[in-house]
Design a protein around this motif. Structure first.
Motif, PDB file in Angstrom:
ATOM      1  N   LEU A   1      -1.401   3.572  12.706  1.00 40.66           N
ATOM      2  CA  LEU A   1      -0.777   2.937  11.495  1.00 40.66           C
ATOM      3  C   LEU A   1       0.034   3.780  10.794  1.00 40.66           C
ATOM      4  N   LYS A   2      -0.252   5.282  10.833  1.00 39.87           N
ATOM      5  CA  LYS A   2       0.638   6.215  10.508  1.00 39.87           C
ATOM      6  C   LYS A   2       2.038   6.080  11.215  1.00 39.87           C
ATOM      7  N   ARG A   3       1.880   5.953  12.380  1.00 42.34           N
ATOM      8  CA  ARG A   3       3.076   5.949  13.430  1.00 42.34           C
ATOM      9  C   ARG A   3       4.043   4.766  13.218  1.00 42.34           C
ATOM     10  N   SER A   4       3.168   3.769  12.844  1.00 37.53           N
ATOM     11  CA  SER A   4       3.965   2.340  12.950  1.00 37.53           C
ATOM     12  C   SER A   4       4.497   2.171  11.175  1.00 37.53           C
ATOM     13  N   THR A   5       3.973   2.645  10.288  1.00 36.84           N
ATOM     14  CA  THR A   5       4.528   2.484   9.010  1.00 36.84           C
ATOM     15  C   THR A   5       5.112   3.581   8.312  1.00 36.84           C
ATOM     16  N   GLY A   6       4.669   4.844   8.648  1.00 36.36           N
ATOM     17  CA  GLY A   6       5.240   6.221   7.958  1.00 36.36           C
ATOM     18  C   GLY A   6       4.569   6.293   6.764  1.00 36.36           C
ATOM     19  N   LEU A   7       3.493   5.767   6.362  1.00 41.00           N
ATOM     20  CA  LEU A   7       2.916   5.814   5.108  1.00 41.00           C
ATOM     21  C   LEU A   7       2.347   7.216   4.998  1.00 41.00           C
TER      22      LEU A   7
ATOM     23  N   LYS B   1      -3.791  16.600  -5.052  1.00 38.00           N
ATOM     24  CA  LYS B   1      -3.175  16.815  -3.635  1.00 38.00           C
ATOM     25  C   LYS B   1      -2.494  15.510  -3.214  1.00 38.00           C
ATOM     26  N   ILE B   2      -3.229  14.507  -3.494  1.00 37.51           N
ATOM     27  CA  ILE B   2      -2.400  13.095  -2.953  1.00 37.51           C
ATOM     28  C   ILE B   2      -1.357  12.672  -3.726  1.00 37.51           C
ATOM     29  N   GLU B   3      -1.513  13.006  -5.026  1.00 36.87           N
ATOM     30  CA  GLU B   3      -0.322  12.757  -5.713  1.00 36.87           C
ATOM     31  C   GLU B   3       1.027  13.347  -5.224  1.00 36.87           C
ATOM     32  N   GLY B   4       0.681  14.504  -4.792  1.00 37.60           N
ATOM     33  CA  GLY B   4       1.916  15.122  -4.270  1.00 37.60           C
ATOM     34  C   GLY B   4       2.476  14.437  -3.005  1.00 37.60           C
ATOM     35  N   LEU B   5       1.581  13.420  -2.179  1.00 41.16           N
ATOM     36  CA  LEU B   5       1.931  12.938  -1.103  1.00 41.16           C
ATOM     37  C   LEU B   5       2.920  11.714  -1.511  1.00 41.16           C
ATOM     38  N   ILE B   6       2.309  11.038  -2.509  1.00 39.95           N
ATOM     39  CA  ILE B   6       3.117   9.747  -2.682  1.00 39.95           C
ATOM     40  C   ILE B   6       3.808   9.631  -3.933  1.00 39.95           C
TER      41      ILE B   6
ATOM     42  N   TYR C   1       0.882  -1.288  -0.260  1.00 40.17           N
ATOM     43  CA  TYR C   1       0.036  -0.062   0.052  1.00 40.17           C
ATOM     44  C   TYR C   1       0.932   1.058  -0.092  1.00 40.17           C
ATOM     45  N   ASP C   2       0.333   2.263  -0.509  1.00 47.61           N
ATOM     46  CA  ASP C   2       1.062   3.578  -0.849  1.00 47.61           C
ATOM     47  C   ASP C   2       0.608   4.599   0.037  1.00 47.61           C
ATOM     48  N   LEU C   3      -0.750   4.320   0.746  1.00 46.61           N
ATOM     49  CA  LEU C   3      -1.234   5.591   1.169  1.00 46.61           C
ATOM     50  C   LEU C   3      -2.458   5.035   2.316  1.00 46.61           C
ATOM     51  N   ILE C   4      -2.407   5.824   3.442  1.00 40.30           N
ATOM     52  CA  ILE C   4      -3.582   5.403   4.469  1.00 40.30           C
ATOM     53  C   ILE C   4      -4.733   6.618   4.336  1.00 40.30           C
ATOM     54  N   TYR C   5      -5.922   6.091   4.015  1.00 39.30           N
ATOM     55  CA  TYR C   5      -7.114   7.107   3.747  1.00 39.30           C
ATOM     56  C   TYR C   5      -8.274   6.645   5.103  1.00 39.30           C
ATOM     57  N   SER C   6      -8.450   7.491   6.047  1.00 34.69           N
ATOM     58  CA  SER C   6      -9.444   7.230   6.933  1.00 34.69           C
ATOM     59  C   SER C   6     -10.523   8.393   6.841  1.00 34.69           C
ATOM     60  N   VAL C   7     -11.990   8.032   7.002  1.00 36.68           N
ATOM     61  CA  VAL C   7     -12.934   8.956   7.045  1.00 36.68           C
ATOM     62  C   VAL C   7     -13.736   8.842   8.385  1.00 36.68           C
ATOM     63  N   ASN C   8     -14.024   9.757   8.843  1.00 39.55           N
ATOM     64  CA  ASN C   8     -15.130  10.001  10.086  1.00 39.55           C
ATOM     65  C   ASN C   8     -15.069  11.548  10.617  1.00 39.55           C
ATOM     66  N   GLY C   9     -15.898  11.741  11.603  1.00 42.81           N
ATOM     67  CA  GLY C   9     -16.179  12.921  12.081  1.00 42.81           C
ATOM     68  C   GLY C   9     -14.985  13.205  13.149  1.00 42.81           C
ATOM     69  N   VAL C  10     -15.035  12.361  13.993  1.00 44.85           N
ATOM     70  CA  VAL C  10     -13.736  12.093  14.919  1.00 44.85           C
ATOM     71  C   VAL C  10     -14.120  10.877  15.585  1.00 44.85           C
TER      72      VAL C  10
END
Length: 314
Positions: free
Chosen positions: A33-39, A309-314, A14-23
Motif C-alpha cells: 500500500l505504501k508503494r502504490s499510494t505513497g502515504l 511523531k506521526i504529526e510530523g509525517l502528515i 486516509y492520511d496514514l498507513i499503520y500496521s502492527v505485527n512482529g514480522v
C-alpha cells in the motif's frame, strides 16, 4: 487482505498507513500500500521477531538446520524491506531500536522505542476488599510465564525454599491455569506456596494489587524483551523481582526507577538479593517507583509522544 485495504483507501480519504505485527502479513500488506499510494507509513513491531533469540534456537533445535537458516534469511529480507520503506518504525524497547538501527543501518530519527505501558482505566477495574494474605511479604505472578523462562522460575522457587529453611516467612502466590510454579513448588516442597487457579479480570487485578513483590522473568539471551507484567506492577506500585539479564531492557527500567531487585540466574547468587529484598521490606523501605516515574509509562503519555511523531509525517 491487500485488495480490501486498497479498496478502503480508494473509497475514503486516509492520511496514514499503520500496521502492527512482529514480522508478518500486516506489514507486507502495508508495504504494498505504501508503494502504490505513497502515504506515510508507521510500522509497529513491538518485539521484532528476528531478535527473539530463544524462538530461533527453538526452531533450530526442532527442524533441519538448512531449513531454519533459509527461514531466517527470508524473515531478514522481509524485515529489511519493511524497515527501509516505512517512514516510522515503532518498537518496544530502546535495545530493540538499537538492534534494528545497527543491523539495517537505519536513520535513528525514524525508529522510536515506546513501551507497551499500562492503561489506567484497565487497572481501575478490580474487585474491592476480597483478597488478604496472612503471611507477608507476598511474592507473586499473575498469568502465564512465557515458554523458555521455566528454568529461571525453577531456580527462583528453589531459592525461596532455601530461604524458607533459614526461617524467612513469606507467601509465594501463582494465579492462573498455568502449572509452572505449582510444579516446581511441589518438587521443592515449598510450604509457603499458595496456588490460585483461573479467575476473572477484576479479581486478577485485586490479587495483583495485594502483592508486595511482582515477579517478571526472561531468558538470559532475551536482553531487549520487556515482560508485559512489568507495566502492571509499576501501575500498582509494587516492588519488582526480576529474573532478567543484566544490561537488558527490564534491568534498565528497574535500575532507573529504583523499583525492584534484579536476580542473577543461579540459585546461590539469587539468595543474597532476595534476602536484601526481604530485609528492605521488613524495614519498610523495599524499592518502589515514584509516581512521576510510573506516569512516564501510562498509555496516555506514551501515545502523546507517538502522536507528535506521526504529526510530523502528515
Amino acid at each position: 487482505m491487500n485488495d480490501v485495504a486498497r479498496r478502503a483507501l480508494e473509497m475514503r480519504n486516509y492520511d496514514l498507513i499503520y500496521s502492527v505485527n512482529g514480522v508478518g502479513v500486516e506489514h507486507s500488506t502495508a508495504l504494498e500500500l505504501k508503494r502504490s499510494t505513497g502515504l506515510p507509513w508507521v510500522a509497529e513491531f513491538r518485539d521484532p521477531w528476528i531478535h527473539n533469540r530463544w524462538e530461533w534456537h527453538l526452531i533450530k533445535d526442532r527442524s533441519w538446520h538448512w531449513w531454519c537458516a533459509r527461514q531466517f534469511r527470508r524473515v531478514r529480507w522481509m524485515l529489511r524491506e519493511i524497515v527501509e520503506t516505512a517512514d516510522l518504525v515503532v518498537v518496544e524497547s530502546p535495545l530493540h531500536a538499537e538492534y534494528l538501527i545497527k543491523d539495517f543501518e537505519l536513520d535513528a530519527q525514524n525508529v522510536v522505542a515506546l513501551g507497551m505501558g499500562f492503561e489506567p482505566a484497565y487497572m481501575r477495574d478490580m474487585a474491592e476488599g476480597l483478597v488478604a494474605f496472612p503471611t507477608r511479604p507476598v511474592i507473586g505472578f499473575v498469568g502465564q510465564p512465557y515458554y523458555g523462562y521455566q528454568s529461571a522460575i525453577k531456580n527462583l522457587v528453589d531459592s525461596l525454599k532455601a530461604l524458607e529453611l533459614k526461617g524467612h516467612r513469606f507467601t509465594l502466590v501463582s494465579v492462573g491455569s498455568d502449572t509452572t510454579f505449582h510444579t516446581y513448588a511441589d518438587e521443592a516442597k515449598l510450604r509457603s506456596f499458595v496456588p490460585i487457579g483461573s479467575v476473572d479480570h477484576s479479581l486478577a487485578l485485586a490479587l495483583t494489587n495485594a502483592l508486595d513483590f511482582g515477579i517478571v522473568a526472561a531468558c538470559e539471551e532475551c536482553l531487549p524483551n520487556i515482560n508485559s507484567k512489568l507495566w502492571e506492577y509499576l501501575a500498582l506500585n509494587l516492588s519488582i523481582i526480576a529474573i532478567a539479564p543484566k544490561g537488558g531492557s527490564m534491568h534498565a527500567i528497574i535500575a532507573e526507577g529504583d523499583c525492584g531487585y534484579v536476580l542473577p540466574y543461579d540459585v546461590e547468587s539469587m539468595l543474597p538479593v532476595l534476602e536484601t529484598a526481604f530485609h528492605d521490606y521488613e524495614n519498610a523501605r523495599h524499592k518502589r517507583a515514584s509516581s512521576d516515574f510510573v506516569q512516564r509509562y501510562s498509555r496516555q503519555t506514551l501515545m502523546a509522544e507517538l502522536a507528535k511523531k506521526i504529526e510530523g509525517l502528515i
